[in-house]
Design a protein around this motif. Structure first.
Motif, PDB file in Angstrom:
ATOM      1  N   ILE A  49       0.853  -1.184   0.000  1.00  0.00           N
ATOM      2  CA  ILE A  49       0.000   0.000   0.000  1.00  0.00           C
ATOM      3  C   ILE A  49       0.889   1.234   0.000  1.00  0.00           C
ATOM      4  O   ILE A  49       1.760   1.377   0.868  1.00  0.00           O
ATOM      5  N   GLY A  50       0.693   2.111  -0.989  1.00  0.00           N
ATOM      6  CA  GLY A  50       1.490   3.329  -1.115  1.00  0.00           C
ATOM      7  C   GLY A  50       0.608   4.485  -1.554  1.00  0.00           C
ATOM      8  O   GLY A  50      -0.603   4.473  -1.374  1.00  0.00           O
ATOM      9  N   GLY A  51       1.230   5.479  -2.126  1.00  0.00           N
ATOM     10  CA  GLY A  51       0.495   6.618  -2.657  1.00  0.00           C
ATOM     11  C   GLY A  51       0.611   7.877  -1.837  1.00  0.00           C
ATOM     12  O   GLY A  51       0.239   8.956  -2.283  1.00  0.00           O
ATOM     13  N   GLY A  52       1.101   7.762  -0.588  1.00  0.00           N
ATOM     14  CA  GLY A  52       1.354   8.942   0.220  1.00  0.00           C
ATOM     15  C   GLY A  52       0.182   9.486   0.999  1.00  0.00           C
ATOM     16  O   GLY A  52       0.310  10.505   1.684  1.00  0.00           O
ATOM     17  N   GLY A  53      -0.988   8.833   0.930  1.00  0.00           N
ATOM     18  CA  GLY A  53      -2.175   9.319   1.628  1.00  0.00           C
ATOM     19  C   GLY A  53      -2.410   8.595   2.941  1.00  0.00           C
ATOM     20  O   GLY A  53      -1.493   8.019   3.538  1.00  0.00           O
ATOM     21  N   THR A  54      -3.673   8.614   3.373  1.00  0.00           N
ATOM     22  CA  THR A  54      -4.077   7.952   4.613  1.00  0.00           C
ATOM     23  C   THR A  54      -5.311   7.104   4.349  1.00  0.00           C
ATOM     24  O   THR A  54      -6.314   7.595   3.828  1.00  0.00           O
ATOM     25  N   LEU A  55      -5.235   5.825   4.696  1.00  0.00           N
ATOM     26  CA  LEU A  55      -6.365   4.909   4.591  1.00  0.00           C
ATOM     27  C   LEU A  55      -6.824   4.577   6.002  1.00  0.00           C
ATOM     28  O   LEU A  55      -6.073   3.990   6.785  1.00  0.00           O
ATOM     29  N   THR A  56      -8.059   4.968   6.344  1.00  0.00           N
ATOM     30  CA  THR A  56      -8.626   4.671   7.653  1.00  0.00           C
ATOM     31  C   THR A  56      -9.595   3.510   7.510  1.00  0.00           C
ATOM     32  O   THR A  56     -10.581   3.606   6.775  1.00  0.00           O
ATOM     33  N   LEU A  57      -9.297   2.417   8.191  1.00  0.00           N
ATOM     34  CA  LEU A  57     -10.038   1.170   8.040  1.00  0.00           C
ATOM     35  C   LEU A  57     -10.931   0.944   9.248  1.00  0.00           C
ATOM     36  O   LEU A  57     -10.446   0.711  10.363  1.00  0.00           O
ATOM     37  N   ALA A  58     -12.245   0.976   9.019  1.00  0.00           N
ATOM     38  CA  ALA A  58     -13.199   0.683  10.087  1.00  0.00           C
ATOM     39  C   ALA A  58     -13.509  -0.802  10.176  1.00  0.00           C
ATOM     40  O   ALA A  58     -13.980  -1.287  11.208  1.00  0.00           O
ATOM     41  N   GLY A  59     -13.256  -1.533   9.100  1.00  0.00           N
ATOM     42  CA  GLY A  59     -13.507  -2.963   9.071  1.00  0.00           C
ATOM     43  C   GLY A  59     -12.376  -3.752   9.696  1.00  0.00           C
ATOM     44  O   GLY A  59     -11.438  -3.201  10.282  1.00  0.00           O
ATOM     45  N   VAL A  60     -12.440  -5.078   9.559  1.00  0.00           N
ATOM     46  CA  VAL A  60     -11.450  -5.984  10.142  1.00  0.00           C
ATOM     47  C   VAL A  60     -10.197  -6.014   9.265  1.00  0.00           C
ATOM     48  O   VAL A  60     -10.278  -6.115   8.041  1.00  0.00           O
ATOM     49  N   LEU A  61      -9.041  -5.933   9.904  1.00  0.00           N
ATOM     50  CA  LEU A  61      -7.749  -6.068   9.226  1.00  0.00           C
ATOM     51  C   LEU A  61      -7.216  -7.472   9.479  1.00  0.00           C
ATOM     52  O   LEU A  61      -7.064  -7.887  10.636  1.00  0.00           O
ATOM     53  N   ASP A  62      -6.919  -8.201   8.390  1.00  0.00           N
ATOM     54  CA  ASP A  62      -6.395  -9.569   8.505  1.00  0.00           C
ATOM     55  C   ASP A  62      -5.149  -9.674   7.636  1.00  0.00           C
ATOM     56  O   ASP A  62      -5.236  -9.726   6.412  1.00  0.00           O
ATOM     57  N   VAL A  63      -3.980  -9.673   8.291  1.00  0.00           N
ATOM     58  CA  VAL A  63      -2.691  -9.727   7.590  1.00  0.00           C
ATOM     59  C   VAL A  63      -2.067 -11.088   7.845  1.00  0.00           C
ATOM     60  O   VAL A  63      -1.887 -11.491   9.003  1.00  0.00           O
ATOM     61  N   SER A  64      -1.726 -11.799   6.766  1.00  0.00           N
ATOM     62  CA  SER A  64      -1.087 -13.105   6.909  1.00  0.00           C
ATOM     63  C   SER A  64      -0.172 -13.334   5.717  1.00  0.00           C
ATOM     64  O   SER A  64      -0.019 -12.472   4.855  1.00  0.00           O
ATOM     65  N   GLY A  65       0.446 -14.517   5.672  1.00  0.00           N
ATOM     66  CA  GLY A  65       1.334 -14.842   4.566  1.00  0.00           C
ATOM     67  C   GLY A  65       2.784 -14.888   5.011  1.00  0.00           C
ATOM     68  O   GLY A  65       3.140 -14.469   6.114  1.00  0.00           O
ATOM     69  N   SER A  66       3.651 -15.395   4.134  1.00  0.00           N
ATOM     70  CA  SER A  66       5.067 -15.589   4.469  1.00  0.00           C
ATOM     71  C   SER A  66       5.992 -14.652   3.709  1.00  0.00           C
ATOM     72  O   SER A  66       7.207 -14.663   3.947  1.00  0.00           O
ATOM     73  N   ASN A  67       5.456 -13.843   2.797  1.00  0.00           N
ATOM     74  CA  ASN A  67       6.288 -12.916   2.048  1.00  0.00           C
ATOM     75  C   ASN A  67       6.403 -11.579   2.770  1.00  0.00           C
ATOM     76  O   ASN A  67       5.640 -11.269   3.684  1.00  0.00           O
ATOM     77  N   SER A  68       7.358 -10.750   2.338  1.00  0.00           N
ATOM     78  CA  SER A  68       7.529  -9.414   2.892  1.00  0.00           C
ATOM     79  C   SER A  68       6.715  -8.414   2.090  1.00  0.00           C
ATOM     80  O   SER A  68       6.796  -8.390   0.854  1.00  0.00           O
ATOM     81  N   PHE A  69       5.936  -7.586   2.779  1.00  0.00           N
ATOM     82  CA  PHE A  69       5.139  -6.551   2.143  1.00  0.00           C
ATOM     83  C   PHE A  69       4.724  -5.558   3.216  1.00  0.00           C
ATOM     84  O   PHE A  69       4.965  -5.779   4.416  1.00  0.00           O
ATOM     85  N   GLY A  70       4.106  -4.436   2.783  1.00  0.00           N
ATOM     86  CA  GLY A  70       3.680  -3.478   3.800  1.00  0.00           C
ATOM     87  C   GLY A  70       3.334  -2.122   3.237  1.00  0.00           C
ATOM     88  O   GLY A  70       2.786  -1.997   2.130  1.00  0.00           O
TER      89      GLY A  70
END
Length: 206
Positions: A49-70
């Motif tokens: 996730i990029g772009g320089g802005g702000t994403l405000t998440l009211a829903g559920v955040l589910d982060v998983s997996g074995s690769n590097s990202f962010g």
């Protein structure tokens, strides 16, 4: 509920609000240009996730997996209080790239970091390191270790519940001003070279 899947390529998001669920995976890129409020869930197993802005998440955040990202110079504000949100990577890093590469758990929100699947942590892939900023309740579960690797930072101003395993602050500057609770089989490790800035009252119980 509508669903947006970003598997490859780039989706440029320039909306004030979004009601769809989002699935981000593979090599997909979600660019947030300004400030977007998202009421749906975000399932994140790859891509950035990029772009320089702000994403405000009211829903559920589910982060998983074995690769590097962010995050790349973009703020993700987690605002969900259900207790269902989690970061449960089984390997790789969660990137916080750039000064504005910030994952913020907002006041009243609840987010769990689960290392049952193995050790994981925040890091960067270039430039400067970003910040894990807790204003709400941040739980650490699983017997593994979660690392805040230098040059990424922890700003802990809410409640940090270390219920299992180890929460390790690597050789960087971190800020502690909230309540940290330590279960009997858990620990908060401050690595050699770490600089801890305490403002107000930092309370540790266990």
């Amino acid at each position: 509920q509508t669903l947006i899947q970003v598997v490859s390529g780039t989706l440029n998001l320039n909306l004030a609000s979004l009601t769809s669920d989002i699935e981000l995976s593979g090599s997909g890129v979600l660019n947030v240009a300004n400030s977007t409020s998202a009421s749906g869930d975000l399932t994140w197993t790859g891509g950035n996730i990029g772009g320089g802005g702000t994403l405000t998440l009211a829903g559920v955040l589910d982060v998983s997996g074995s690769n590097s990202f962010g995050l790349s110079n973009t703020v993700l504000v987690h605002a969900n209080a259900s207790g269902l949100s989690r970061i449960a990577k089984s390997g790789g890093y969660f990137y916080l790239n750039g000064t504005n590469g910030i994952l913020r758990n907002s006041a009243g929100a609840s987010l769990t970091i689960d290392t049952t699947g193995g050790n994981s942590g925040t890091y960067y892939s270039g430039g400067t390191g970003g910040t894990l900023h807790n204003l709400g309740t941040l739980n650490k579960t699983g017997t593994g270790t979660f690392f805040i690797y230098n040059p990424t930072h922890l700003e802990q101003a809410g409640v940090l519940n270390i219920q299992q395993g180890v929460f390790n602050l690597d050789n960087a500057t971190h800020a502690l001003s909230g309540l940290t609770t330590l279960a009997a089989d858990s620990s908060l490790d401050l690595s050699s070279g770490s600089s801890i800035a305490v403002s107000g009252t930092a309370r540790f119980t266990g």
